[in-house]
Design an enzyme around this catalytic site. Sequence first.
Site, short mmCIF file in Angstrom:
data_model
loop_
_atom_site.label_atom_id
_atom_site.label_comp_id
_atom_site.label_asym_id
_atom_site.label_seq_id
_atom_site.Cartn_x
_atom_site.Cartn_y
_atom_site.Cartn_z
N SER A 1 -15.97 -3.80 -10.92
CA SER A 1 -17.10 -2.98 -10.45
C SER A 1 -18.32 -3.16 -11.33
CB SER A 1 -16.66 -1.51 -10.47
OG SER A 1 -17.76 -0.66 -10.29
N LYS B 1 -10.37 5.52 -6.83
CA LYS B 1 -11.74 5.02 -6.96
C LYS B 1 -12.86 6.06 -6.92
CE LYS B 1 -12.23 4.16 -2.01
NZ LYS B 1 -12.63 3.23 -0.96
N PHE C 1 -21.01 -4.63 -6.33
CA PHE C 1 -22.04 -3.61 -6.35
C PHE C 1 -21.65 -2.56 -5.28
CE2 PHE C 1 -23.47 -6.38 -9.45
CZ PHE C 1 -24.46 -5.74 -10.19
N ASN C 2 -22.39 -2.26 -4.28
CA ASN C 2 -22.03 -1.14 -3.38
C ASN C 2 -21.61 -1.63 -2.00
OD1 ASN C 2 -23.80 -0.04 -5.57
ND2 ASN C 2 -23.33 1.88 -4.54
N LYS D 1 -11.86 0.20 -15.07
CA LYS D 1 -12.31 -1.15 -14.69
C LYS D 1 -12.58 -1.99 -15.94
CE LYS D 1 -11.95 -0.68 -10.29
NZ LYS D 1 -10.81 -1.35 -9.60
N ASP E 1 0.87 -1.18 0.00
CA ASP E 1 0.00 0.00 0.00
C ASP E 1 0.90 1.22 0.00
OD1 ASP E 1 -2.06 2.03 0.78
OD2 ASP E 1 -3.29 0.25 1.16
N TYR F 1 -12.90 6.52 -14.27
CA TYR F 1 -12.80 5.44 -13.28
C TYR F 1 -13.45 4.16 -13.81
CZ TYR F 1 -14.30 2.39 -9.53
OH TYR F 1 -14.56 1.26 -8.78
#
Length: 340
Positions: free
Chosen positions: A126, A86, A180-181, A155, A32, A151
């Site tokens: 996504s 993102k 999804f979310n 993907k 990271d 964005y």
Amino acid sequence: MSKILVTGGLGFIGSHTVVELQKEGFEVVIIDNLSNSSINVLDGITAITGKKPIFEKLDLREKSAVQEFFKTHNDVKGVIHFAASKAVGESVENPLLYYENNINTLVYVLQELNKLKEANFIFSSSCTVYGQADELPITENAPVKPAESPYGNTKQIGEEIIKDTCKVSAQLNAIALRYFNPVGSHESALIGELPIGVPQNLVPFITQTAIGLREQLSVFGDDYPTEDGTCIRDYIHVVDLAKAHVVALQRLLAHKNETNFEVFNLGTGTGSSVLEVIKSFERVSGETLNYKIAPRRAGDVIAAYAHTEKANKVLGWKSDLTLDDAMASAWKWEKHIREQ
């Protein structure tokens, strides 16, 4: 005990996935660059699992650094690739940042995996690849529509790059997981969503408004062709989502994949409107939320929720936690981080 690399492993979904991997006995290495995360997340992961994962602060945009990492960790058995920018709005304003950060880094990691005898790769994709789908719920066979943002385009391009690489790399096996979310946090409230600045997503904006950090929540549009006029999304608990990554990885490690590039939707299969999410939060928290109706936001699709049969039957995974569970855990997390 297989060694697994998790890029972006201190982020929201990444950190929860590291927890689930360590619970299953995997040795985890996190990369990271801390551009959108905090080193303190490492302490949260360690407190939950009782084991500190290996951590390397590294920017995947530096190709030579990626090469050096794989020379040191040439025994990596799988990669779960979260590292990416993102925010939809930011990608519109700064597309080149998104293409460099989301595409170049993917290419550099795949180039190193191509040098291994066997490589297993899970890609963080996504549901944005579908745009406004022609039919609901959305199946994996739904057409990929022109992206609404840079964005979303990264993907789509990312999936194409992986698919093209799999065609010519017999040693590479990959699964793209189309989320999804994601919402909620770990039940311990030791890790959760940590937006930097103004939240781009609904749930942290709700919890920050309830705790007094934000004055008011804007609901963008109440004139959509839905039951209450607000947009509908499929909100999946981040812990369920994290567990799906472990199941997908185990599928590849056990050579159970039918082709060397597979795609799965990850959602609950149930759509919830913005107002239903607000009501869920008010129900589990006992708080009354200060919100207003605002004009529609450009690029928002009317409704998107997953057809989950493929993930349920082929992957052997399903979501277990409810929207109320997610909202309760998100509120517990919000209160925890404000107490520190």
